[in-house]
Design a protein around this motif. Structure first.
Motif, short mmCIF file in Angstrom:
data_model
loop_
_atom_site.label_atom_id
_atom_site.label_comp_id
_atom_site.label_asym_id
_atom_site.label_seq_id
_atom_site.Cartn_x
_atom_site.Cartn_y
_atom_site.Cartn_z
N ARG A 153 0.43 6.84 -6.88
CA ARG A 153 -0.62 7.83 -7.07
C ARG A 153 -0.02 9.24 -7.07
O ARG A 153 -0.39 10.09 -7.88
CB ARG A 153 -1.67 7.71 -5.96
CG ARG A 153 -2.50 6.42 -5.99
CD ARG A 153 -3.65 6.50 -5.00
NE ARG A 153 -4.32 5.23 -4.82
CZ ARG A 153 -5.26 4.73 -5.64
NH1 ARG A 153 -5.61 5.43 -6.71
NH2 ARG A 153 -5.83 3.56 -5.39
N GLU A 154 0.92 9.50 -6.15
CA GLU A 154 1.55 10.82 -6.07
C GLU A 154 2.32 11.13 -7.34
O GLU A 154 2.37 12.29 -7.78
CB GLU A 154 2.48 10.87 -4.86
CG GLU A 154 1.75 10.78 -3.52
CD GLU A 154 2.70 10.62 -2.35
OE1 GLU A 154 3.94 10.67 -2.57
OE2 GLU A 154 2.21 10.44 -1.22
N LYS B 82 -1.63 -0.99 6.32
CA LYS B 82 -1.76 0.36 5.77
C LYS B 82 -2.72 0.45 4.58
O LYS B 82 -2.82 1.49 3.94
CB LYS B 82 -0.38 0.95 5.39
CG LYS B 82 0.59 1.05 6.54
CD LYS B 82 1.90 1.70 6.11
CE LYS B 82 2.87 1.81 7.27
NZ LYS B 82 2.39 2.73 8.31
N GLN C 158 -7.66 7.02 -0.58
CA GLN C 158 -8.27 5.92 -1.30
C GLN C 158 -7.69 4.62 -0.78
O GLN C 158 -6.55 4.57 -0.33
CB GLN C 158 -7.98 6.04 -2.80
CG GLN C 158 -8.50 7.32 -3.43
CD GLN C 158 -8.18 7.38 -4.91
OE1 GLN C 158 -8.65 6.57 -5.70
NE2 GLN C 158 -7.36 8.35 -5.30
N TYR D 159 -5.00 5.70 3.63
CA TYR D 159 -4.90 6.79 2.65
C TYR D 159 -6.28 7.25 2.21
O TYR D 159 -7.29 6.64 2.57
CB TYR D 159 -4.07 6.33 1.46
CG TYR D 159 -2.72 5.77 1.87
CD1 TYR D 159 -1.67 6.62 2.20
CD2 TYR D 159 -2.52 4.39 1.96
CE1 TYR D 159 -0.44 6.11 2.59
CE2 TYR D 159 -1.30 3.87 2.36
CZ TYR D 159 -0.26 4.74 2.67
OH TYR D 159 0.94 4.23 3.08
N ASN E 149 -5.74 1.49 -0.77
CA ASN E 149 -4.60 1.02 -1.55
C ASN E 149 -4.36 -0.46 -1.24
O ASN E 149 -3.69 -0.80 -0.27
CB ASN E 149 -3.32 1.81 -1.20
CG ASN E 149 -3.32 3.19 -1.80
OD1 ASN E 149 -4.01 3.47 -2.78
ND2 ASN E 149 -2.54 4.09 -1.21
N PRO F 250 0.79 -1.25 0.00
CA PRO F 250 0.00 0.00 0.00
C PRO F 250 0.81 1.29 0.00
O PRO F 250 0.47 2.21 -0.75
CB PRO F 250 -0.86 -0.15 1.26
CG PRO F 250 -1.12 -1.63 1.32
CD PRO F 250 0.18 -2.26 0.92
N PRO F 251 1.90 1.43 0.80
CA PRO F 251 2.66 2.69 0.71
C PRO F 251 3.29 2.90 -0.68
O PRO F 251 3.41 4.04 -1.13
CB PRO F 251 3.75 2.53 1.78
CG PRO F 251 3.18 1.54 2.75
CD PRO F 251 2.39 0.58 1.91
N GLU G 148 0.56 4.16 -2.91
CA GLU G 148 0.31 5.58 -2.65
C GLU G 148 1.35 6.45 -3.34
O GLU G 148 1.02 7.51 -3.90
CB GLU G 148 0.30 5.85 -1.15
CG GLU G 148 -0.04 7.29 -0.76
CD GLU G 148 -1.45 7.70 -1.15
OE1 GLU G 148 -1.71 8.93 -1.15
OE2 GLU G 148 -2.30 6.83 -1.46
#
Length: 370
Positions: free
Chosen positions: A61-62, A96, A102, A100, A104, A54-55, A58
């Motif tokens: 996405r960034e 995690k 959304q 966030y 993930n 998940p991190p 994320e």
């Protein structure tokens, strides 16, 4: 660093794997002039499946590359650890996943698809193949790379993303050599129809026995395939050990007969066989203009599934540090101080592996890393 400074920054990345490719994307987004130097003469579809946590999702996405990754990956809800015969020991959601804006989910992807997707996002001419680094000279404010054949490149920032046998690490920072873990890993990608009905959903399963043999079953549903990994203890430290079908089948004595059948039917020409190595923690990753990233800095065993994820998180952490600091030298110090405590912990946890008789959690890092 100011935008104008970043836009004038010349960056050379040694290695076009996970970390190098994501670093190229992230630093290009900052405006830097980036070149990637990969020793392979061609990018090939090699390896098997990996899980992007998940991190990591994320971060994608960034960087606005999530959609490209999602198109070639399979989302997963949980990780399940089972006995050799299929009784559930632990089943836990990916850490995690809900932290966030959304959700993930962890996403499973073939290594080749991942690299191809990342490299396709880079401008034409940014990646230079058939460039094997032979020497690096650090001049303080810049560094010069020399490649086999004599070509040289000088850059304001050099990133050594050149793997567990890193030339950058060994010439500038540490003589740490790969450490044999006393195990072999045998990996193949097989069609879902050849899994005897075990490919039932999109979640990772790890089967293990008391003798230290583990079978990782990782769905690649977007491909209608499964990444199949057998890890077993061995005293043979040859880098790419040979194995026969009978030897592989013998490793799975007592396992679910469906796993045995899958193993018996593997085409050995498609099986990647390798001894398992990591490195001891490296005390210093950077100078004022050169830094390590990914396996070159912190190669770790595969038991926690964190090697690729941490290389990718390094890339994000380095980009953040360059934005926040006043100079490249300050940024590299900030990058190491932020990332090294995490990777030191994960290297240690990955060495602890799994014990079928004492599994208390699928994710031991949860108690050590926020």
């Amino acid at each position: 660093m100011r935008t104008s400074e970043l836009e004038n920054l010349k960056v050379a990345i040694v290695g076009g794997g996970y970390g190098g490719a994501v670093a190229a994307v992230a630093l290009s987004r900052l405006g830097a002039t980036v070149s990637v130097y990969e020793q392979a003469a061609a990018i090939r579809q090699v390896g098997a499946g990996i899980g992007l946590r998940p991190p990591t999702i994320e971060l994608f996405r960034e960087l606005d590359i999530f959609d490209a990754i999602a198109a070639v990956s399979t989302p997963s809800d949980y990780f399940e650890i089972l006995t050799a015969t299929g009784e559930v020991i632990q089943r836990e959601e990916w850490p995690k996943m809900h932290d966030y804006a959304q959700v993930n989910k962890t996403r499973f992807i073939h290594r080749g698809d991942f690299i191809d997707t990342l490299l396709a996002l880079l401008p034409e001419g940014m990646v230079h193949l058939d460039h094997r680094l032979t020497e690096i000279e650090d001049s303080g404010s810049s560094a010069t790379l020399t490649f086999a054949g004599g070509a040289t490149v000088t850059a304001d920032l050099v990133i050594g993303a050149d793997g567990i046998r890193s030339t950058v690490r060994n010439q500038l920072f540490s003589d740490n050599q790969p450490v044999f873990a006393g195990a072999h890993a045998y990996r193949a990608v097989i069609d879902s129809v050849d899994t005897d009905g075990l490919d039932v959903d999109d979640n990772l399963r790890l089967y293990m026995n008391e003798r230290g043999t583990m079978v990782y079953f990782l769905p690649l549903r977007h491909r209608d395939q499964v990444s199949f990994d057998i890890t077993a203890l061995s005293a043979d430290d040859s880098w790419a050990p040979e194995v026969t079908t009978d030897e592989l089948v013998a490793l799975l004595d007592g396992f679910d007969e469906r796993l045995v059948n899958i193993t018996r039917n593997l085409d050995l020409d498609t099986v990647t066989s390798r001894a398992v190595f990591d490195i001891d923690p490296v005390d210093r990753w950077h100078s004022d203009c050169v830094t390590l990233l990914g396996d070159s800095a912190h190669a770790m065993l595969h038991h926690q599934g964190q090697g690729a994820n941490q290389a990718i998180q390094d890339a994000g952490g380095l980009a953040d540090a360059l934005r926040e600091a006043d100079s490249v030298a300050e940024a590299l110090a900030l990058y190491q101080s932020t990332r090294k405590p995490v990777t030191d912990t994960l290297q240690r946890l990955s060495r602890e592996s799994w014990d079928a008789e004492s599994v208390s959690t699928a994710f031991p890092e949860k108690s050590s890393i926020t």
